[in-house]
Design a protein around this motif. Structure first.
Motif, short mmCIF file in Angstrom:
data_model
loop_
_atom_site.label_atom_id
_atom_site.label_comp_id
_atom_site.label_asym_id
_atom_site.label_seq_id
_atom_site.Cartn_x
_atom_site.Cartn_y
_atom_site.Cartn_z
N ALA A 153 20.08 16.54 3.05
CA ALA A 153 21.06 17.57 3.23
C ALA A 153 21.16 17.53 5.01
O ALA A 153 21.90 18.23 5.40
CB ALA A 153 19.80 18.93 3.56
N ALA A 154 20.04 17.04 6.06
CA ALA A 154 20.55 17.49 7.26
C ALA A 154 22.25 16.44 7.73
O ALA A 154 22.46 16.38 8.28
CB ALA A 154 19.30 16.06 8.32
N ASN A 155 22.08 14.68 7.02
CA ASN A 155 22.87 13.98 7.14
C ASN A 155 24.16 15.10 6.35
O ASN A 155 25.91 14.51 6.73
CB ASN A 155 22.75 12.83 6.62
N VAL A 191 44.28 15.00 2.62
CA VAL A 191 43.02 14.55 3.17
C VAL A 191 42.47 15.01 1.60
O VAL A 191 41.72 15.95 1.19
CB VAL A 191 42.53 15.72 3.91
N ARG A 192 43.45 14.96 0.22
CA ARG A 192 42.72 15.49 -0.94
C ARG A 192 41.32 14.39 -1.66
O ARG A 192 40.51 15.61 -1.63
CB ARG A 192 43.42 15.12 -2.00
N THR A 193 40.97 13.83 -1.17
CA THR A 193 39.96 13.06 -1.92
C THR A 193 38.89 14.05 -0.61
O THR A 193 38.21 13.92 -1.62
CB THR A 193 39.74 12.29 -1.99
N GLN A 194 38.63 13.96 0.66
CA GLN A 194 38.30 14.12 1.41
C GLN A 194 37.59 16.33 1.03
O GLN A 194 36.95 15.58 1.22
CB GLN A 194 38.77 14.04 2.77
N ARG A 195 39.07 16.23 0.64
CA ARG A 195 37.96 17.85 -0.19
C ARG A 195 37.51 18.22 -1.22
O ARG A 195 36.14 18.82 -0.98
CB ARG A 195 39.81 18.63 -0.20
N ALA A 196 37.47 16.57 -1.80
CA ALA A 196 36.98 17.00 -3.13
C ALA A 196 35.34 16.22 -2.76
O ALA A 196 34.50 16.98 -3.40
CB ALA A 196 37.52 15.64 -4.16
N ARG A 197 35.30 15.48 -1.79
CA ARG A 197 34.05 15.41 -1.04
C ARG A 197 33.32 16.19 -0.66
O ARG A 197 32.38 16.24 -1.16
CB ARG A 197 34.20 14.06 -0.74
N ALA A 198 33.69 17.48 -0.14
CA ALA A 198 33.78 17.87 0.92
C ALA A 198 32.77 19.61 -0.39
O ALA A 198 31.62 19.62 0.00
CB ALA A 198 34.50 18.98 1.52
N ASP A 199 33.97 19.13 -1.24
CA ASP A 199 33.33 20.67 -2.12
C ASP A 199 31.68 19.96 -2.97
O ASP A 199 31.29 21.07 -3.02
CB ASP A 199 34.42 20.64 -3.68
N GLU A 200 31.84 18.57 -3.52
CA GLU A 200 31.05 17.83 -4.04
C GLU A 200 29.51 18.36 -2.70
O GLU A 200 28.59 18.88 -2.86
CB GLU A 200 30.81 16.27 -3.74
N LEU A 201 29.52 18.31 -1.40
CA LEU A 201 28.56 18.22 -0.29
C LEU A 201 28.23 19.71 -0.28
O LEU A 201 26.84 19.32 -0.29
CB LEU A 201 29.23 17.67 0.35
N ARG A 202 28.86 20.85 -0.20
CA ARG A 202 28.88 22.02 -0.36
C ARG A 202 27.59 22.46 -1.85
O ARG A 202 27.10 23.48 -1.73
CB ARG A 202 30.05 22.90 -0.10
N GLN A 203 28.35 22.04 -2.78
CA GLN A 203 27.79 22.31 -4.14
C GLN A 203 25.91 21.77 -3.72
O GLN A 203 25.32 22.46 -4.14
CB GLN A 203 28.01 21.60 -5.32
N ARG A 204 25.64 20.66 -3.19
CA ARG A 204 24.65 20.04 -3.57
C ARG A 204 23.80 20.70 -1.67
O ARG A 204 22.34 20.72 -2.29
CB ARG A 204 25.37 18.87 -2.76
N LEU A 205 24.73 21.47 -1.16
CA LEU A 205 24.12 21.50 0.08
C LEU A 205 23.52 23.65 -0.11
O LEU A 205 23.03 24.15 0.44
CB LEU A 205 25.05 21.65 1.41
N GLU A 234 21.49 25.58 -1.68
CA GLU A 234 20.15 25.40 -1.89
C GLU A 234 20.13 25.96 0.34
O GLU A 234 18.49 26.29 0.58
CB GLU A 234 19.25 25.71 -1.98
N TYR A 235 20.67 24.95 0.95
CA TYR A 235 19.77 25.29 2.89
C TYR A 235 20.67 25.97 2.84
O TYR A 235 21.95 25.69 2.59
CB TYR A 235 20.00 23.16 2.93
N PRO A 236 20.12 26.02 4.29
CA PRO A 236 20.79 27.15 4.72
C PRO A 236 22.21 26.27 6.30
O PRO A 236 21.58 25.07 6.19
CB PRO A 236 19.93 27.78 5.56
N ARG A 237 22.88 26.26 6.58
CA ARG A 237 23.74 26.18 6.87
C ARG A 237 23.48 25.24 8.81
O ARG A 237 23.25 27.28 9.27
CB ARG A 237 24.90 26.46 7.14
N PRO A 238 22.95 24.59 9.31
CA PRO A 238 21.97 24.56 10.33
C PRO A 238 23.42 24.36 11.74
O PRO A 238 24.63 25.05 11.45
CB PRO A 238 21.97 23.08 10.89
N GLU A 239 22.79 25.38 13.07
CA GLU A 239 23.81 25.22 13.75
C GLU A 239 24.54 23.70 14.10
O GLU A 239 23.32 22.66 14.06
CB GLU A 239 22.88 25.76 15.77
N PHE A 240 25.60 23.03 14.48
CA PHE A 240 25.87 21.52 14.55
C PHE A 240 25.93 21.11 15.64
O PHE A 240 26.13 22.32 16.83
CB PHE A 240 27.38 22.03 14.52
#
Ligand SMILES: [Zn+2]
Length: 197
Positions: free
Chosen positions: A85-87, A121-135, A137-143
């Motif tokens: 999740a951190a990465n 950036v269509r494929t990158q958006r799909a990747r971002a959706d996947e990341l959001r789904q898998r994240l 349960e985790y609170p968003r950290p300060e970047f």
């Protein structure tokens, strides 16, 4: 009915989905429907006179049960581990910044007109959706904004400018240079700050 996985219409309970092959024991699907219904009801419980704390605890329990069920049914990707999740948060932050930049570049007229309203950036958006789904349960950290992180962000964006340039998204070399210039400025600034005295 709709396929629970790919949302295509004309899904039949006893057959695999003709588009994505999804198939499920109808009993499990009914169970899933019940859980979704229950969670929908819970959002309305706030309006009746019930303590908020137990309601939100119940919501947590049933949301986590729903997630587990969706993972088991192949409807959702499993959550990341804490280390993953951190990465993943860093990757997502980079991607979201890229999406902002793409909007800026589009608004500034840097892209080839023949690309029309296509998404570079269509494929990158799909990747971002996947990341959001898998994240989920985790609170968003300060970047983190240490110099090292800023350089990583800049190089991520530069790589993507290269990628879009190789696919001829930019009108000409001039637009590529305009997109690169502010990033180079950040890079030089960071490097100047870290100059040994
Ligand atoms: Zn399907």
């Amino acid at each position: 009915m709709q396929c629970p996985k790919c949302l295509r219409d004309q899904f039949e309970l006893e057959k695999p989905c003709p588009k994505c092959g999804f198939q499920i024991d109808p009993g499990r699907l009914v169970e899933l429907g019940h859980l979704q219904w229950l969670l929908g009801q819970m959002t309305e419980w706030g309006e009746i006179n019930i303590d908020a704390a137990p309601v939100s605890r119940l919501k947590e329990i049933y949301t986590s049960r729903l997630r587990d069920m969706q993972v088991a049914m192949g409807l959702r990707l499993p959550s990341f581990t804490v280390e993953e999740a951190a990465n993943a948060w860093v990757e997502l932050a980079h991607l979201e910044l890229l999406f902002e930049k793409v909007e800026e570049w589009r608004a500034a007229g840097y892209f080839n007109e023949e690309m029309g309203s296509q998404d570079p950036v269509r494929t990158q958006r799909a990747r971002a959706d996947e990341l959001r789904q898998r994240l989920d349960e985790y609170p968003r950290p300060e970047f983190p904004q240490k110099d090292k992180d800023r350089l990583k962000t800049v190089s991520f964006l530069l790589d993507h400018i290269d990628l879009l340039a190789s696919r001829e998204w930019f009108k000409s070399k001039k637009e590529i240079e305009k997109a690169i210039a502010p990033l180079m400025a950040v890079m030089l600034e960071v490097m100047a700050d870290n100059q040994p005295e």
